[in-house]
Scaffold this active site. Structure first.
Site, mmCIF file in Angstrom:
data_model
loop_
_atom_site.group_PDB
_atom_site.id
_atom_site.type_symbol
_atom_site.label_atom_id
_atom_site.label_comp_id
_atom_site.label_asym_id
_atom_site.label_seq_id
_atom_site.Cartn_x
_atom_site.Cartn_y
_atom_site.Cartn_z
ATOM 1 N N GLY A 175 0.765 -1.270 -0.064
ATOM 2 C CA GLY A 175 0.090 0.055 -0.095
ATOM 3 C C GLY A 175 0.923 1.328 0.019
ATOM 4 O O GLY A 175 0.634 2.273 -0.738
ATOM 5 N N LYS A 176 1.968 1.267 0.956
ATOM 6 C CA LYS A 176 2.636 2.440 0.955
ATOM 7 C C LYS A 176 3.361 2.692 -0.387
ATOM 8 O O LYS A 176 4.094 3.688 -0.656
ATOM 9 C CB LYS A 176 3.413 2.463 2.254
ATOM 10 C CG LYS A 176 2.685 2.361 3.510
ATOM 11 C CD LYS A 176 3.305 2.798 4.612
ATOM 12 C CE LYS A 176 2.326 2.569 6.117
ATOM 13 N NZ LYS A 176 2.029 1.079 6.121
ATOM 14 N N ASP A 193 10.855 -6.984 0.997
ATOM 15 C CA ASP A 193 10.061 -7.601 2.051
ATOM 16 C C ASP A 193 10.733 -8.946 2.366
ATOM 17 O O ASP A 193 10.792 -9.805 1.539
ATOM 18 C CB ASP A 193 8.806 -7.577 1.903
ATOM 19 C CG ASP A 193 7.994 -7.773 3.214
ATOM 20 O OD1 ASP A 193 7.190 -6.628 3.653
ATOM 21 O OD2 ASP A 193 7.962 -8.966 3.627
ATOM 22 N N ASP A 226 16.093 -10.315 4.290
ATOM 23 C CA ASP A 226 15.963 -9.946 5.533
ATOM 24 C C ASP A 226 16.432 -8.645 5.728
ATOM 25 O O ASP A 226 17.760 -8.403 5.767
ATOM 26 C CB ASP A 226 16.892 -11.005 6.740
ATOM 27 C CG ASP A 226 16.621 -10.637 7.931
ATOM 28 O OD1 ASP A 226 15.987 -9.844 8.236
ATOM 29 O OD2 ASP A 226 16.987 -11.590 8.822
ATOM 30 N N CYS A 300 1.691 0.102 12.976
ATOM 31 C CA CYS A 300 0.227 0.114 13.397
ATOM 32 C C CYS A 300 -0.088 -0.520 14.635
ATOM 33 O O CYS A 300 -1.130 -1.033 14.750
ATOM 34 C CB CYS A 300 -0.503 -0.628 12.231
ATOM 35 S SG CYS A 300 -0.129 -2.244 11.781
HETATM 36 N N1 SAM Z 1 4.393 -1.461 4.109
HETATM 37 C C1 SAM Z 1 3.485 -2.310 4.135
HETATM 38 C C2 SAM Z 1 2.448 -1.717 3.322
HETATM 39 O O1 SAM Z 1 2.365 -0.358 3.429
HETATM 40 O O2 SAM Z 1 1.771 -2.488 2.661
HETATM 41 C C3 SAM Z 1 3.346 -3.147 5.174
HETATM 42 C C4 SAM Z 1 4.305 -3.855 5.945
HETATM 43 S S1 SAM Z 1 3.641 -5.024 7.338
HETATM 44 C C5 SAM Z 1 3.467 -3.902 8.631
HETATM 45 C C6 SAM Z 1 5.505 -5.369 7.795
HETATM 46 C C7 SAM Z 1 6.287 -6.335 6.888
HETATM 47 O O3 SAM Z 1 7.609 -6.675 7.405
HETATM 48 C C8 SAM Z 1 5.650 -7.542 6.448
HETATM 49 O O4 SAM Z 1 5.126 -7.734 5.137
HETATM 50 C C9 SAM Z 1 6.834 -8.704 6.780
HETATM 51 O O5 SAM Z 1 6.727 -9.694 5.906
HETATM 52 C C10 SAM Z 1 8.326 -7.810 6.917
HETATM 53 N N2 SAM Z 1 9.180 -8.144 7.639
HETATM 54 C C11 SAM Z 1 9.137 -9.119 8.737
HETATM 55 N N3 SAM Z 1 10.388 -9.076 9.188
HETATM 56 C C12 SAM Z 1 11.308 -8.501 8.052
HETATM 57 C C13 SAM Z 1 12.610 -8.621 7.842
HETATM 58 N N4 SAM Z 1 13.289 -9.118 8.888
HETATM 59 N N5 SAM Z 1 13.079 -8.033 6.813
HETATM 60 C C14 SAM Z 1 12.126 -7.276 5.754
HETATM 61 N N6 SAM Z 1 10.946 -7.643 5.904
HETATM 62 C C15 SAM Z 1 10.494 -7.922 7.180
#
Ligand code: SAM
Length: 374
Positions: A175-176, A193, A226, A300
């Protein structure tokens, strides 16, 4: 005497029950008298915003206006303009930073720094109508994307300038990322991601909204790494702006959805390690951005432990262990523009937060902007 058999007789609480228990204890302490109203908001259906896809062939703006919706960004800017006696609305400037110490009121500068290309429509305060899911237009693109309207704020506040390079470190489902691309200012965007399946969703979203030439290798890089190990990528100190929208306890989602709920007992360890993971991701973001560039940290959740504490901890570790110093950018002039649409938490020392409220049921969204100084 009958011995109570706890494990066998006590009812098993669902993950959503555990989430509510957690929120009641933590947020009652944190928000005090505000908590009951935020709680009702969280337990009630969330309000969406329709992010306009500028690449659609349809007249989306006219369609959304015909529903009785307003672009909260444009209307906030115009409203402030007519309210402020000293204001002559300056045109959008692609080189303005809204906290720059140059002449003009902060309100003028803030307004001038906001991209006019990002449009997000919402139903008026108190109106709980819903948007229909967007359908492909005559060119095959979706005309809008539904998301929490408060999620657009961190993107707007990041204040991307023409020709800049941007890293979106935790980008999926996108989304962002889509809102960032609507600015049409970015020279190069790296969307990352860790979750491959969520990244596939992001790719589908981008494909359904953007012309393929915008998604060429020169403009867009998509990876599934990661983010905590970003320094291994070798792209340190290079980005003008970095968005780090970290995984968190997703306070609204965790109250209503059993599936994949972070409060389920099987995910206790993961939940407990969130602040550490968030700190590591923010440290990566501070390393990835150039000196003078800016990082937007967002979540969030209402949790101070995952918001302000993470920001403070990362700033101190960055200084001690990496020799990187950063300052918190004051976002009050920015939030002042949007207070007719969102309910902002009072008395925040570090960052800002949109609180859910029955009349404006967006959020929770926390965001904090850091500028790298060395
Ligand atoms: N920015 C996104 C949007 O607006 O649609 C939402 C992001 S969501 C809050 C957090 C994201 O962090 C998840 O998609 C998850 O897979 C990812 N995530 C979790 N651990 C991570 C890591 N170590 N490195 C990169 N991404 C990670």
């Amino acid at each position: 005497r009958v011995k109570t058999k706890w494990a066998a007789t006590s009812p098993k609480l669902s993950a959503t029950d555990l989430a509510l228990q957690n929120h009641d204890v933590m947020y009652n302490m944190q928000l005090g008298e505000l908590w009951p109203s935020v709680r009702v908001g969280l337990l009630t259906e969330q309000k969406y915003g329709a992010l306009v896809n500028n690449f659609s062939c349809d007249d989306t703006v006219m369609y959304l206006q015909s529903l009785g919706c307003q672009d909260f960004i444009a209307s906030s800017l115009h409203m402030e303009g007519s309210k402020a006696a000293d204001s002559v609305i300056p045109p959008y400037s692609e080189s303005l930073q809204f906290d720059q110490p140059i002449e003009g009121t902060y309100t003028d500068l803030t307004r001038a720094s906001i991209s006019p290309n990002v449009k997000c429509f919402v139903f008026p305060k108190g109106d709980i109508s819903r948007f229909k899911p967007a359908r492909p237009d005559s060119c095959g693109y979706l005309s809008y994307y539904l998301m929490d309207a408060a999620s657009v704020l961190p993107v707007l506040a990041l204040n991307v300038q023409k020709g800049q390079s941007v890293l979106d470190l935790c980008a999926a489902p996108g989304g962002k990322t889509l809102a960032l691309l609507q600015t049409q200012a970015i020279r190069f965007l790296w969307a990352n991601d860790w979750s491959g399946s969520r990244m596939s969703r992001l790719q589908r979203t981008l494909k359904s909204c953007l012309p393929s030439e915008l998604c060429s290798e020169d403009n867009l890089c998509i990876t599934s790494l990661d983010g905590r190990k970003w320094q291994e990528v070798g792209e340190n100190g290079t980005f003008d702006k970095v968005l780090v929208d970290v995984p968190c306890t997703t306070d609204r989602h965790s109250l209503v959805e059993e599936d994949n709920n972070i409060f389920s007992r099987s995910r206790t360890k993961e939940k407990q390690s969130l602040p550490l993971c968030q700190t590591q991701l923010l440290l990566s973001a501070l390393q990835a951005v150039r000196v003078g560039g800016e990082v937007m940290y967002s979540t969030c959740t209402l949790s101070q432990l995952q918001n302000q504490c993470v920001v403070e901890q990362a700033m101190s570790l960055a200084k001690e262990e990496l020799g990187i110093s950063a300052e918190v950018v004051d976002l009050q002039p920015f939030t002042a523009l949007f207070q007719d649409t969102f309910y902002f938490a009072p008395d925040m020392n570090v960052g800002v937060m949109v609180l859910p409220h029955l009349t404006a049921n967006f959020g929770p969204i926390y965001f904090c902007k850091l500028r790298r100084l060395s």
